[in-house]
Enzyme design. Structure first.
Site, short mmCIF file in Angstrom:
data_model
loop_
_atom_site.label_atom_id
_atom_site.label_comp_id
_atom_site.label_asym_id
_atom_site.label_seq_id
_atom_site.Cartn_x
_atom_site.Cartn_y
_atom_site.Cartn_z
N CYS A 184 -0.44 12.08 -9.72
CA CYS A 184 0.02 10.75 -9.59
C CYS A 184 -1.17 9.94 -9.20
O CYS A 184 -1.58 10.12 -8.30
CB CYS A 184 1.24 10.73 -8.50
N ALA A 185 -1.28 8.95 -10.11
CA ALA A 185 -2.53 8.05 -9.66
C ALA A 185 -2.25 6.49 -10.20
O ALA A 185 -1.62 6.35 -11.17
CB ALA A 185 -3.91 8.49 -10.18
N ILE A 192 0.44 12.00 1.63
CA ILE A 192 1.87 12.56 2.27
C ILE A 192 2.76 10.98 2.81
O ILE A 192 3.68 10.86 2.46
CB ILE A 192 1.72 13.27 3.62
N GLU A 236 8.16 19.48 -11.15
CA GLU A 236 7.02 19.44 -10.02
C GLU A 236 6.09 18.32 -10.57
O GLU A 236 5.70 18.25 -11.65
CB GLU A 236 6.33 20.90 -10.17
N TYR A 248 2.39 -0.85 -7.84
CA TYR A 248 2.52 -0.03 -9.05
C TYR A 248 2.98 1.47 -8.78
O TYR A 248 3.73 2.32 -9.30
CB TYR A 248 1.42 0.19 -9.96
N GLN A 290 -4.15 -0.70 -7.32
CA GLN A 290 -3.53 -0.19 -6.15
C GLN A 290 -2.86 -1.28 -5.31
O GLN A 290 -3.49 -2.29 -5.03
CB GLN A 290 -4.50 0.85 -5.48
N1 COA Z 1 -0.82 6.60 2.51
C1 COA Z 1 0.34 6.01 3.17
N2 COA Z 1 0.94 4.76 2.54
C2 COA Z 1 0.64 4.57 1.35
C3 COA Z 1 -0.60 5.34 0.48
C4 COA Z 1 -1.23 6.33 1.41
N3 COA Z 1 -2.29 6.97 0.77
N4 COA Z 1 -0.68 4.79 -0.48
C5 COA Z 1 0.17 3.63 -0.64
N5 COA Z 1 1.01 3.63 0.44
C6 COA Z 1 2.10 2.94 0.71
C7 COA Z 1 1.78 1.62 0.57
O1 COA Z 1 1.38 0.81 1.74
C8 COA Z 1 3.36 1.07 0.20
O2 COA Z 1 3.95 0.63 1.31
P1 COA Z 1 4.99 -0.53 1.53
O3 COA Z 1 6.11 -0.08 0.73
O4 COA Z 1 5.61 -0.48 3.19
O5 COA Z 1 4.06 -1.64 1.42
C9 COA Z 1 3.94 2.12 -0.48
O6 COA Z 1 3.12 3.29 -0.05
C10 COA Z 1 3.74 2.02 -1.97
O7 COA Z 1 2.56 1.38 -2.10
P2 COA Z 1 2.29 0.84 -3.83
O8 COA Z 1 1.32 -0.09 -3.83
O9 COA Z 1 3.47 1.00 -4.80
O10 COA Z 1 1.37 2.12 -4.26
P3 COA Z 1 -0.20 2.07 -4.93
O11 COA Z 1 0.09 1.61 -6.43
O12 COA Z 1 -1.05 1.92 -4.11
O13 COA Z 1 -0.15 4.06 -5.43
C11 COA Z 1 -1.11 5.91 -5.07
C12 COA Z 1 -0.15 4.99 -4.62
C13 COA Z 1 -1.04 7.08 -3.89
C14 COA Z 1 -0.68 6.72 -6.08
C15 COA Z 1 -2.49 5.54 -5.12
O14 COA Z 1 -3.06 5.02 -4.01
C16 COA Z 1 -3.41 6.36 -5.64
O15 COA Z 1 -3.62 6.38 -6.94
N6 COA Z 1 -4.40 7.15 -4.91
C17 COA Z 1 -5.35 8.05 -5.42
C18 COA Z 1 -4.76 9.25 -6.19
C19 COA Z 1 -3.77 9.91 -5.05
O16 COA Z 1 -4.13 10.16 -3.79
N7 COA Z 1 -2.55 10.47 -5.32
C20 COA Z 1 -1.55 11.04 -4.80
C21 COA Z 1 -1.59 12.72 -4.95
S1 COA Z 1 -1.48 13.04 -6.59
#
Ligand code: COA
Length: 516
Positions: free
Chosen positions: A246-247, A286, A242, A257, A253
């Site tokens: 994740c961040a 989501i 589980e 990554y 961002q």
């Molecule tokens: N909603 C929808 N799509 C999202 C997204 C979101 N919140 N965040 C990223 N994506 C998409 C990106 O656009 C990308 O799409 P693509 O492959 O078509 O270009 C894909 O997901 C991967 O993006 P990536 O650059 O690898 O993600 P990231 O490094 O920005 O990390 C998170 C994504 C969610 C981990 C980061 O935004 C984060 O740390 N957010 C705050 C913490 C959080 O909400 N964590 C999740 C719940 S624990």
């Protein structure tokens, strides 16, 4: 703050940090309802079970101090104790290497080269100039841009040069320094999550974290060193894990990554026998999880996770199946190769690059012998390039009025025939004909009957639309069915009586064609 009060708070936070080590049977801490989490955080009483005495006191104090200071960064917290930090720093190096080796056993691992910040930056199209804290050296930025051509190297796997670790609370100071930084990252990026709850799970010995690290020595062992992380709890006996948090650091961002982290996690999962990752995603996350292959439909049998994780209203349960034979860190290279292969094949087949001269104004195609009905299609066919592009006369006819008339006629015939078949099926004497004769039971059937046929087959053929070109053809199949029955069975049998009744009925339905 009074000394005794400070001590009490510190004690509470120590318990929080230790809370994960409780052996009180509370196995589902990571999925408590957010309300419950908040309540626990508010009272600071997360660790109500018996403490794990083996936990390093230093770990607890560090985590506790971090919470007590609340807003001060964990990095500076550790830095206040230079001796310890020095020790931790050295250990951190060895931990990273250890974990890297662990990663390598799964197929990929961090490269052993010294400073890889620029390579990480390069791989992820990171503009080092804009990275503030990460850009401590102008020279590196220059190197980064001069290496641009390498960036475009198609064969390079972005994971090869990534520095990443698998870390958990093993009591090792080096691991604890990393966990403090992870806790800080999660607290910053998930502000709605109670900090104490995050601390408790990150330091819980049953939880593991995967982190991508920045290679810049200037940020070593600080919060900035962590580019992103996923903290999860594996249930090895049930072969699932589980994801708790994740961040990705805000400065990094949307650079891929998040995807890399998830692929590393899946790789690690596959290596350690995990089949499913599940998580409770909030509405914001989501989309991200969907892009990483998570679905809302849960295919993992309930029996495997029921009682181990708790359901809660705050999020949507999502699941990702980890295929054991996929090398997730090679996915970019695999997809690139597949894309290139498809594009190359298209290039060989496609004629889209061939440019034909425009038609002369007085262009008149040769239409001798072409019927009026086909004239429009024949004219189009005569245009240079139409044939080469793969068009056929049938395609063109289908787009003309005549083609549409043909379609209409076909549809009308199909409806008429289908109505007849249904009527036949409804007759009380048609029961022996509804399904094919079971030749596994009637062993010699195929020796006698060379063309078996039944009503269900006839119906399928009718539905196909172009099998029966006329009513006559349908009649032929139905009569074949009747005659097969008469041929195989005794004349006095019920089957033959049914066949006779059906033949009579068909005679009336097909009066217009049966006499031909
Ligand atoms: N909603 C929808 N799509 C999202 C997204 C979101 N919140 N965040 C990223 N994506 C998409 C990106 O656009 C990308 O799409 P693509 O492959 O078509 O270009 C894909 O997901 C991967 O993006 P990536 O650059 O690898 O993600 P990231 O490094 O920005 O990390 C998170 C994504 C969610 C981990 C980061 O935004 C984060 O740390 N957010 C705050 C913490 C959080 O909400 N964590 C999740 C719940 S624990």
């Amino acid at each position: 703050m009074e000394r005794s009060e400070e001590n009490t708070k510190k004690r509470k936070l120590e318990e929080e940090a230790e809370g994960g080590d409780n052996n009180n049977g509370d196995t589902a801490t990571s999925s408590e309802s957010p309300l419950k989490k908040q309540q626990r955080a508010d009272t600071g009483g997360a660790g109500n079970g018996e403490k794990d005495k083996s936990a390093s006191p230093k770990t607890i104090v560090e985590a506790g101090k971090e919470e007590a200071d609340n807003d001060s960064s964990s990095g500076s917290e550790v830095q206040e104790e230079p001796e310890e930090k020095q020790k931790g720093g050295d250990d951190a190096k060895s931990t990273t290497v250890d974990n890297a080796a662990k990663g390598e056993s799964g197929g990929k691992g961090p490269s052993s080269s010294g400073n890889k910040t620029d390579e990480i930056a390069k791989e992820n199209k990171m503009d080092v100039d804009n990275q503030g804290t990460n850009n401590r050296s102008g020279k590196k930025t220059k190197e980064s841009s001069s290496n641009k051509s390498k960036k475009e190297d198609e064969t390079e796997n972005p994971y090869d040069k990534l520095r990443w670790i698998v870390v958990k609370n093993d009591g090792n100071p080096a691991s604890l320094i990393k966990l403090v930084a992870l806790k800080s990252l999660f607290s910053k990026q998930l502000p709605k999550m109670p900090r104490a709850y995050i601390a408790r799970l990150v330091f819980d010995r049953r939880h593991t974290a995967i982190a991508i690290l920045n290679d810049d020595p200037a940020v070593k062992d600080t919060d900035e060193e962590v580019i992103g992380s996923i903290c999860y709890r594996a249930f090895p006996e049930m072969r699932f894990a589980e994801i708790a948090f994740c961040a990705v650091n805000a400065a990094h961002q949307v650079k891929g990554y998040g995807t890399k982290l998830m692929n590393l996690l899946k790789q690690e999962g596959a290596r350690t026998g995990i089949e499913y990752f599940i998580t409770y995603a909030d509405n914001y996350a989501i989309g991200y999880f969907k892009k990483q292959g998570f679905t809302k439909s849960i295919s993992m049998p309930k029996g495997r996770y029921q009682g181990l994780i708790k359901d809660y209203d705050g999020g949507t349960m999502m699941e990702c199946y980890v295929h054991p034979s996929i090398d997730f860190t090679s996915l970019p290279a695999i997809l690139k190769t597949q894309r290139k292969f498809i594009l190359d094949r298209i290039r060989v087949k496609a004629k889209s690059t061939t440019v034909y001269e425009p038609l002369p104004q007085d262009f008149e195609p040769h239409l001798e012998g072409v019927s009026r009905a086909n004239e429009a299609a024949a004219r189009a066919m005569a245009i240079p390039g139409i044939l080469e592009a793969g068009w056929t006369m049938a395609d063109l006819l289908a787009t003309t009025g005549q083609g549409k008339d043909v379609d209409r006629a076909k549809t009308a015939l199909k409806s008429e025939l289908l109505a007849i078949v249904r009527k036949v099926e409804e007759q009380q004497y048609s029961w022996p004909f509804r399904e094919p004769v079971d030749t596994s039971e009637v062993k010699d059937y195929l020796e006698v009957i060379k063309e078996p046929i039944d009503l269900s087959t006839i119906e399928k053929r009718t539905r196909m639309g172009d099998h029966y070109k006329s009513k006559q053809m349908l009649y032929a199949d139905l009569m074949l069915m009747v005659n097969n029955c008469k041929l195989y069975n005794e004349p006095s049998s019920t089957y033959v009586q049914c066949a006779n009744s059906l033949e009579k009925y068909l005679g009336s339905v097909f009066r217009d064609v049966s006499s031909r």
